[in-house]
Write an enzyme that holds these catalytic residues in place. Structure first.
Site, PDB file in Angstrom:
ATOM      1  N   HIS A 164      -2.030  -5.585   1.650  1.00 18.87           N
ATOM      2  CA  HIS A 164      -3.344  -6.221   1.475  1.00 18.87           C
ATOM      3  C   HIS A 164      -3.087  -7.584   0.852  1.00 18.87           C
ATOM      4  CE1 HIS A 164      -7.458  -6.946  -0.004  1.00 18.87           C
ATOM      5  NE2 HIS A 164      -6.858  -7.382  -1.094  1.00 18.87           N
ATOM      6  N   LYS A 221       0.811  -1.217   0.000  1.00 19.87           N
ATOM      7  CA  LYS A 221       0.000   0.000   0.000  1.00 19.87           C
ATOM      8  C   LYS A 221       0.852   1.279   0.000  1.00 19.87           C
ATOM      9  CE  LYS A 221      -3.876  -2.134   2.456  1.00 19.87           C
ATOM     10  NZ  LYS A 221      -4.723  -2.024   3.663  1.00 19.87           N
ATOM     11  N   ARG A 256      -1.268 -14.480   4.193  1.00 14.12           N
ATOM     12  CA  ARG A 256      -1.999 -13.868   5.305  1.00 14.12           C
ATOM     13  C   ARG A 256      -1.226 -14.029   6.615  1.00 14.12           C
ATOM     14  NH1 ARG A 256      -6.385 -11.678   4.007  1.00 14.12           N
ATOM     15  NH2 ARG A 256      -7.360 -11.723   6.059  1.00 14.12           N
TER      16      ARG A 256
END
EC number: 2.7.4.6
Length: 140
Positions: free
Chosen positions: A117, A11, A87
């Site tokens: 993300h 990001k 994740r």
């Protein structure tokens, strides 16, 4: 174990601090391989489309503003159980709750500026990859 692909994004808060290499290294050190990558500066329209699932949420406008505030790195990762592994390496959304050594624990500034993300499942991964990449851009 199944080899799968997942979508990953670095990001604007992280790209502005020149953390692209450090974050990519953490992903690769975990056994994930970058099979497609590009640097994009999202337009408001692109951010609204990508995060359309959150359109009715109170934070949507702020999210769109943030995601269109600077460059992002969009990438496709490949590896055994790539979705779960990505994740795990990212850590909890809120960096205060993230495990030591995860990307968000090490690099995130806040729950909003949490550096990365990643797709949360196979269907989402396929949709998010297709949003940013043509099949010919993914080289395994």
């Amino acid at each position: 174990m199944a080899i799968e692909r997942t979508f990953s994004m670095i990001k604007p808060d992280a790209t502005k601090r020149n953390l692209t290499g450090a974050i990519t290294k953490m992903l690769e050190d975990a056994g994930l391989r970058v099979v497609a990558s590009k640097r994009v500066w999202m337009s408001r329209r692109e951010a609204e489309g990508f995060y359309a699932v959150h359109k009715e949420r109170p934070f949507f406008g702020e999210l769109v503003e943030f995601m269109s505030s600077g460059p992002t790195i969009v990438q496709v990762l490949e590896g055994e159980n790539a979705i779960a592994k990505n994740r795990e390496v990212m850590g909890a959304t809120n960096p205060a709750n993230a495990d030591e050594g995860t990307i968000r624990k090490v690099h995130a500034l806040s729950i909003g500026e949490n550096s990365v993300h990643g797709s949360d499942g196979p269907e989402t991964a396929a949709e998010e990859i297709a949003y940013w990449f043509a099949g010919t851009e993914i080289v395994g």
